[in-house]
Motif scaffolding. Structure first.
Motif, PDB file in Angstrom:
ATOM      1  N   LEU A  27       7.082  39.434  -8.851  1.00 39.68           N
ATOM      2  CA  LEU A  27       5.858  38.709  -8.502  1.00 39.68           C
ATOM      3  C   LEU A  27       4.616  39.590  -8.613  1.00 39.68           C
ATOM      4  CD1 LEU A  27       7.163  36.621  -5.468  1.00 39.68           C
ATOM      5  CD2 LEU A  27       6.793  35.844  -7.821  1.00 39.68           C
ATOM      6  N   VAL A  28       4.769  40.873  -8.313  1.00 33.95           N
ATOM      7  CA  VAL A  28       3.656  41.817  -8.465  1.00 33.95           C
ATOM      8  C   VAL A  28       3.375  42.050  -9.954  1.00 33.95           C
ATOM      9  CG1 VAL A  28       2.993  44.242  -8.114  1.00 33.95           C
ATOM     10  CG2 VAL A  28       3.980  42.915  -6.225  1.00 33.95           C
ATOM     11  N   GLU A  29       4.423  42.304 -10.723  1.00 29.98           N
ATOM     12  CA  GLU A  29       4.261  42.610 -12.139  1.00 29.98           C
ATOM     13  C   GLU A  29       3.832  41.388 -12.958  1.00 29.98           C
ATOM     14  OE1 GLU A  29       7.127  43.831 -15.854  1.00 29.98           O
ATOM     15  OE2 GLU A  29       7.516  44.778 -13.926  1.00 29.98           O
ATOM     16  N   ALA A  30       4.496  40.260 -12.744  1.00 29.87           N
ATOM     17  CA  ALA A  30       4.260  39.088 -13.593  1.00 29.87           C
ATOM     18  C   ALA A  30       3.014  38.302 -13.219  1.00 29.87           C
ATOM     19  CB  ALA A  30       5.481  38.158 -13.531  1.00 29.87           C
ATOM     20  N   PHE A  31       2.776  38.125 -11.924  1.00 29.07           N
ATOM     21  CA  PHE A  31       1.714  37.219 -11.502  1.00 29.07           C
ATOM     22  C   PHE A  31       0.527  37.922 -10.841  1.00 29.07           C
ATOM     23  CE2 PHE A  31       5.372  34.006 -10.892  1.00 29.07           C
ATOM     24  CZ  PHE A  31       5.333  33.638 -12.223  1.00 29.07           C
ATOM     25  N   GLY A  32       0.672  39.199 -10.504  1.00 28.43           N
ATOM     26  CA  GLY A  32      -0.447  39.933  -9.932  1.00 28.43           C
ATOM     27  C   GLY A  32      -0.576  39.879  -8.424  1.00 28.43           C
ATOM     28  N   PHE A  33       0.479  39.437  -7.724  1.00 23.73           N
ATOM     29  CA  PHE A  33       0.442  39.539  -6.269  1.00 23.73           C
ATOM     30  C   PHE A  33       0.342  41.012  -5.889  1.00 23.73           C
ATOM     31  CE2 PHE A  33       2.149  35.273  -6.470  1.00 23.73           C
ATOM     32  CZ  PHE A  33       1.604  34.659  -5.355  1.00 23.73           C
ATOM     33  N   GLU A  34      -0.166  41.283  -4.701  1.00 24.39           N
ATOM     34  CA  GLU A  34      -0.268  42.649  -4.216  1.00 24.39           C
ATOM     35  C   GLU A  34       0.680  42.827  -3.036  1.00 24.39           C
ATOM     36  OE1 GLU A  34      -4.426  42.799  -3.301  1.00 24.39           O
ATOM     37  OE2 GLU A  34      -4.988  42.998  -5.418  1.00 24.39           O
ATOM     38  N   GLU A  35       1.561  43.820  -3.135  1.00 24.33           N
ATOM     39  CA  GLU A  35       2.507  44.099  -2.051  1.00 24.33           C
ATOM     40  C   GLU A  35       1.728  44.685  -0.879  1.00 24.33           C
ATOM     41  OE1 GLU A  35       6.010  47.250  -1.256  1.00 24.33           O
ATOM     42  OE2 GLU A  35       6.179  46.137  -3.145  1.00 24.33           O
ATOM     43  N   THR A  36       1.666  43.939   0.207  1.00 25.65           N
ATOM     44  CA  THR A  36       0.916  44.366   1.384  1.00 25.65           C
ATOM     45  C   THR A  36       1.817  45.069   2.383  1.00 25.65           C
ATOM     46  OG1 THR A  36      -0.576  42.511   1.051  1.00 25.65           O
ATOM     47  CG2 THR A  36      -0.636  43.565   3.209  1.00 25.65           C
ATOM     48  N   VAL A  37       2.982  44.491   2.639  1.00 26.43           N
ATOM     49  CA  VAL A  37       3.926  45.103   3.569  1.00 26.43           C
ATOM     50  C   VAL A  37       5.330  44.579   3.274  1.00 26.43           C
ATOM     51  CG1 VAL A  37       3.701  43.363   5.400  1.00 26.43           C
ATOM     52  CG2 VAL A  37       4.303  45.704   6.001  1.00 26.43           C
ATOM     53  N   ALA A  48       8.284  40.280   4.176  1.00 25.20           N
ATOM     54  CA  ALA A  48       7.353  40.864   3.213  1.00 25.20           C
ATOM     55  C   ALA A  48       6.129  39.975   3.118  1.00 25.20           C
ATOM     56  CB  ALA A  48       8.001  41.004   1.840  1.00 25.20           C
ATOM     57  N   GLN A  49       4.995  40.594   2.953  1.00 29.78           N
ATOM     58  CA  GLN A  49       3.752  39.870   2.721  1.00 29.78           C
ATOM     59  C   GLN A  49       3.199  40.322   1.383  1.00 29.78           C
ATOM     60  OE1 GLN A  49       0.642  40.082   5.728  1.00 29.78           O
ATOM     61  NE2 GLN A  49      -0.914  39.993   4.115  1.00 29.78           N
ATOM     62  N   LEU A  50       2.999  39.349   0.497  1.00 29.95           N
ATOM     63  CA  LEU A  50       2.366  39.608  -0.787  1.00 29.95           C
ATOM     64  C   LEU A  50       1.033  38.881  -0.773  1.00 29.95           C
ATOM     65  CD1 LEU A  50       5.351  39.114  -3.270  1.00 29.95           C
ATOM     66  CD2 LEU A  50       4.648  41.175  -2.051  1.00 29.95           C
ATOM     67  N   SER A  51      -0.032  39.614  -0.967  1.00 29.38           N
ATOM     68  CA  SER A  51      -1.364  39.020  -0.937  1.00 29.38           C
ATOM     69  C   SER A  51      -1.760  38.553  -2.327  1.00 29.38           C
ATOM     70  CB  SER A  51      -2.378  40.034  -0.418  1.00 29.38           C
ATOM     71  OG  SER A  51      -2.059  40.387   0.916  1.00 29.38           O
ATOM     72  N   TRP A  52      -2.445  37.410  -2.380  1.00 26.36           N
ATOM     73  CA  TRP A  52      -2.990  36.879  -3.619  1.00 26.36           C
ATOM     74  C   TRP A  52      -4.429  37.365  -3.701  1.00 26.36           C
ATOM     75  CZ3 TRP A  52      -1.513  35.618  -8.062  1.00 26.36           C
ATOM     76  CH2 TRP A  52      -2.234  34.762  -8.901  1.00 26.36           C
ATOM     77  N   PRO A  53      -4.818  38.056  -4.776  1.00 21.78           N
ATOM     78  CA  PRO A  53      -6.136  38.682  -4.826  1.00 21.78           C
ATOM     79  C   PRO A  53      -7.317  37.777  -4.452  1.00 21.78           C
ATOM     80  CG  PRO A  53      -4.794  39.512  -6.612  1.00 21.78           C
ATOM     81  CD  PRO A  53      -4.013  38.399  -5.952  1.00 21.78           C
ATOM     82  N   PRO A  54      -7.368  36.511  -4.882  1.00 24.39           N
ATOM     83  CA  PRO A  54      -8.507  35.681  -4.469  1.00 24.39           C
ATOM     84  C   PRO A  54      -8.468  35.240  -2.997  1.00 24.39           C
ATOM     85  CG  PRO A  54      -7.598  34.879  -6.539  1.00 24.39           C
ATOM     86  CD  PRO A  54      -6.622  35.884  -5.973  1.00 24.39           C
ATOM     87  N   GLY A  55      -7.337  35.442  -2.324  1.00 21.94           N
ATOM     88  CA  GLY A  55      -7.211  35.071  -0.916  1.00 21.94           C
ATOM     89  C   GLY A  55      -5.860  34.457  -0.613  1.00 21.94           C
ATOM     90  N   GLY A  56      -5.427  34.596   0.622  1.00 24.20           N
ATOM     91  CA  GLY A  56      -4.127  34.054   1.028  1.00 24.20           C
ATOM     92  C   GLY A  56      -2.993  34.883   0.480  1.00 24.20           C
ATOM     93  N   GLY A  57      -1.828  34.270   0.374  1.00 26.38           N
ATOM     94  CA  GLY A  57      -0.663  34.960  -0.134  1.00 26.38           C
ATOM     95  C   GLY A  57       0.607  34.237   0.254  1.00 26.38           C
ATOM     96  N   ILE A  58       1.721  34.938   0.136  1.00 23.52           N
ATOM     97  CA  ILE A  58       3.028  34.380   0.495  1.00 23.52           C
ATOM     98  C   ILE A  58       3.758  35.383   1.375  1.00 23.52           C
ATOM     99  CG2 ILE A  58       3.230  32.986  -1.601  1.00 23.52           C
ATOM    100  CD1 ILE A  58       5.223  35.128  -2.629  1.00 23.52           C
ATOM    101  N   MET A  59       4.761  34.874   2.060  1.00 19.70           N
ATOM    102  CA  MET A  59       5.664  35.719   2.826  1.00 19.70           C
ATOM    103  C   MET A  59       7.072  35.407   2.338  1.00 19.70           C
ATOM    104  SD  MET A  59       4.091  35.536   6.630  1.00 19.70           S
ATOM    105  CE  MET A  59       2.334  35.736   6.879  1.00 19.70           C
ATOM    106  N   LEU A  60       7.921  36.422   2.303  1.00 22.58           N
ATOM    107  CA  LEU A  60       9.283  36.189   1.846  1.00 22.58           C
ATOM    108  C   LEU A  60      10.231  37.163   2.491  1.00 22.58           C
ATOM    109  CD1 LEU A  60      10.426  38.278  -0.708  1.00 22.58           C
ATOM    110  CD2 LEU A  60       8.299  37.374  -1.605  1.00 22.58           C
ATOM    111  N   GLY A  61      11.497  36.850   2.373  1.00 16.36           N
ATOM    112  CA  GLY A  61      12.539  37.707   2.907  1.00 16.36           C
ATOM    113  C   GLY A  61      13.861  37.415   2.235  1.00 16.36           C
ATOM    114  N   SER A  62      14.846  38.198   2.592  1.00 18.29           N
ATOM    115  CA  SER A  62      16.180  38.033   2.037  1.00 18.29           C
ATOM    116  C   SER A  62      16.855  36.787   2.590  1.00 18.29           C
ATOM    117  CB  SER A  62      17.042  39.255   2.365  1.00 18.29           C
ATOM    118  OG  SER A  62      16.507  40.410   1.752  1.00 18.29           O
TER     119      SER A  62
END
Length: 136
Positions: A27-37, A48-62
């Motif tokens: 998601l970081v490489e292909a779409f440009g999300f930023e790994e926040t934590v 995990a929190q991945l931030s979307w550069p224009p604002g917001g983001g997603i959270m994910l886990g195993s």
């Protein structure tokens, strides 16, 4: 209470992954999300929190955290739309990183320029210029 660095309240879509660490990298490489934590040990990602550069983001886990998992979402069943300014450049980046393009860039009847892709876990992503209608 929040400080100046804490983002304002937002909606954070969440998803689970069979290989969360690989999905984060994609998601970081292909779409440009930023790994926040990323919290977790070894292959397991608890949060995990991945931030979307224009604002917001997603959270994910195993996935597969056992019978007491209260947020047991099946991997590959997530879908999201994210606003992007340069859809064609993002499409090229995603294709180069191996995203399965399921709808190439196109203009819609509601004024958006967008494309759709599937990530390695099977989740669907749409990226476009449509920012939503103004609130009344």
């Amino acid at each position: 209470m929040t400080d100046a660095k804490t983002p304002p309240p937002q909606v954070w879509p969440t998803l689970r992954a069979n290989d969360a660490r690989a999905l984060i990298k994609f998601l970081v490489e292909a779409f440009g999300f930023e790994e926040t934590v990323v919290y977790g040990e070894g292959d397991r990602v608890d949060h995990a929190q991945l931030s979307w550069p224009p604002g917001g983001g997603i959270m994910l886990g195993s996935a597969n955290r056992g019978p007491d998992d209260q947020w047991a979402l099946p991997p590959g069943t997530f879908g999201a739309y994210a606003v992007a300014d340069d859809v064609d450049a993002l499409h090229a980046r995603a294709a180069k990183a191996g995203a399965e393009i399921i709808r190439p860039p196109q203009d819609t009847e509601y004024g958006s320029h967008e494309f759709a892709a599937r990530d390695p876990e099977g989740n669907l992503w749409s990226f476009g210029t449509y920012r939503g209608e103004p609130r009344g």
